[in-house]
Motif scaffolding. Structure first.
Motif, short mmCIF file in Angstrom:
data_model
loop_
_atom_site.label_atom_id
_atom_site.label_comp_id
_atom_site.label_asym_id
_atom_site.label_seq_id
_atom_site.Cartn_x
_atom_site.Cartn_y
_atom_site.Cartn_z
N VAL A 105 2.39 15.07 -8.19
CA VAL A 105 3.38 16.14 -8.17
C VAL A 105 3.86 16.43 -9.59
O VAL A 105 3.96 17.59 -10.00
N LEU A 106 4.15 15.40 -10.36
CA LEU A 106 4.59 15.59 -11.74
C LEU A 106 3.52 16.30 -12.57
O LEU A 106 3.83 17.17 -13.39
N SER A 107 2.28 15.98 -12.34
CA SER A 107 1.18 16.64 -13.04
C SER A 107 1.13 18.12 -12.71
O SER A 107 0.96 18.97 -13.58
N LEU A 108 1.30 18.45 -11.44
CA LEU A 108 1.28 19.85 -11.02
C LEU A 108 2.48 20.62 -11.57
O LEU A 108 2.36 21.75 -12.01
N VAL A 109 3.65 19.99 -11.56
CA VAL A 109 4.87 20.64 -12.02
C VAL A 109 4.80 20.89 -13.53
O VAL A 109 5.27 21.91 -14.02
N SER A 110 4.20 19.98 -14.27
CA SER A 110 4.12 20.14 -15.72
C SER A 110 3.19 21.29 -16.10
O SER A 110 3.29 21.83 -17.20
N GLY A 111 2.30 21.68 -15.21
CA GLY A 111 1.41 22.80 -15.48
C GLY A 111 0.34 22.50 -16.50
O GLY A 111 -0.14 23.40 -17.17
N CYS A 112 -0.05 21.25 -16.65
CA CYS A 112 -1.06 20.87 -17.63
C CYS A 112 -2.33 20.39 -16.93
O CYS A 112 -2.26 19.77 -15.89
N ALA A 113 -3.46 20.69 -17.55
CA ALA A 113 -4.73 20.20 -17.05
C ALA A 113 -5.61 19.87 -18.25
O ALA A 113 -5.56 20.55 -19.27
N SER A 114 -6.38 18.83 -18.12
CA SER A 114 -7.29 18.41 -19.18
C SER A 114 -8.68 18.23 -18.59
O SER A 114 -8.83 17.62 -17.54
N LYS A 155 0.82 -1.20 0.00
CA LYS A 155 0.00 0.00 0.00
C LYS A 155 0.87 1.26 0.00
O LYS A 155 0.53 2.24 -0.65
N MET A 156 1.98 1.24 0.71
CA MET A 156 2.86 2.40 0.78
C MET A 156 3.47 2.67 -0.59
O MET A 156 3.59 3.82 -1.01
N GLY A 157 3.84 1.63 -1.34
CA GLY A 157 4.41 1.80 -2.68
C GLY A 157 3.41 2.42 -3.63
O GLY A 157 3.74 3.32 -4.41
N LEU A 158 2.16 1.98 -3.57
CA LEU A 158 1.11 2.54 -4.41
C LEU A 158 0.86 4.00 -4.03
O LEU A 158 0.68 4.84 -4.91
N PHE A 159 0.87 4.29 -2.75
CA PHE A 159 0.69 5.67 -2.28
C PHE A 159 1.80 6.57 -2.82
O PHE A 159 1.54 7.67 -3.30
N ARG A 160 3.02 6.10 -2.74
CA ARG A 160 4.17 6.90 -3.22
C ARG A 160 4.07 7.16 -4.73
O ARG A 160 4.35 8.26 -5.19
N ILE A 161 3.67 6.16 -5.49
CA ILE A 161 3.51 6.33 -6.93
C ILE A 161 2.41 7.35 -7.22
O ILE A 161 2.57 8.23 -8.08
#
Length: 112
Positions: A14-23, A2-8
């Motif tokens: 975070v990557l989605s927020l950093v990329s600055g993209c939304a759909s 569960k911890m591994g899935l949470f980290r992913i």
């Protein structure tokens, strides 16, 4: 496990927020817009061409189906496409509007 899935999940967020993209919305085959014929095309045919509408509503007493896909970016140009189809009381297309930011100056837009 569960911890591994949470980290992913956190990493992907975070990557989605950093990329600055939304759909928002769903992609639809905009190339099919030119096939729509006012006064002839039925709701069943629209559903067959474009799938289930993203949103449904009523405008001036007419049922409306909206198909839309909107991509926004902080670091580049976004793109948008939307199709709003209005049906008469028989379920036949009364009117429609298609808008997109994906165009070339001077090129005809579908449905013209």
């Amino acid at each position: 496990m569960k911890m591994g899935l949470f980290r992913i999940t956190v990493l992907l967020s975070v990557l989605s927020l950093v990329s600055g993209c939304a759909s928002i919305g769903r992609e639809f085959p905009s190339s099919q817009v030119s096939v729509i014929t006012i006064g002839e095309t039925t709701q069943r045919q629209i559903r067959s061409m474009f799938g289930a509408p993203w949103r449904v509503g009523i405008e001036n007493g007419q049922r409306t189906w909206t198909y839309g896909h909107y991509q926004y970016s902080l670091f580049g140009e976004g793109s948008t496409e939307d199709l709003v189809v209005r049906f008469d009381n028989r379920g036949i297309v009364a009117s429609y509007v298609f808008n997109t930011t994906e165009h070339q100056e001077g090129a005809p837009v579908a449905g013209q």
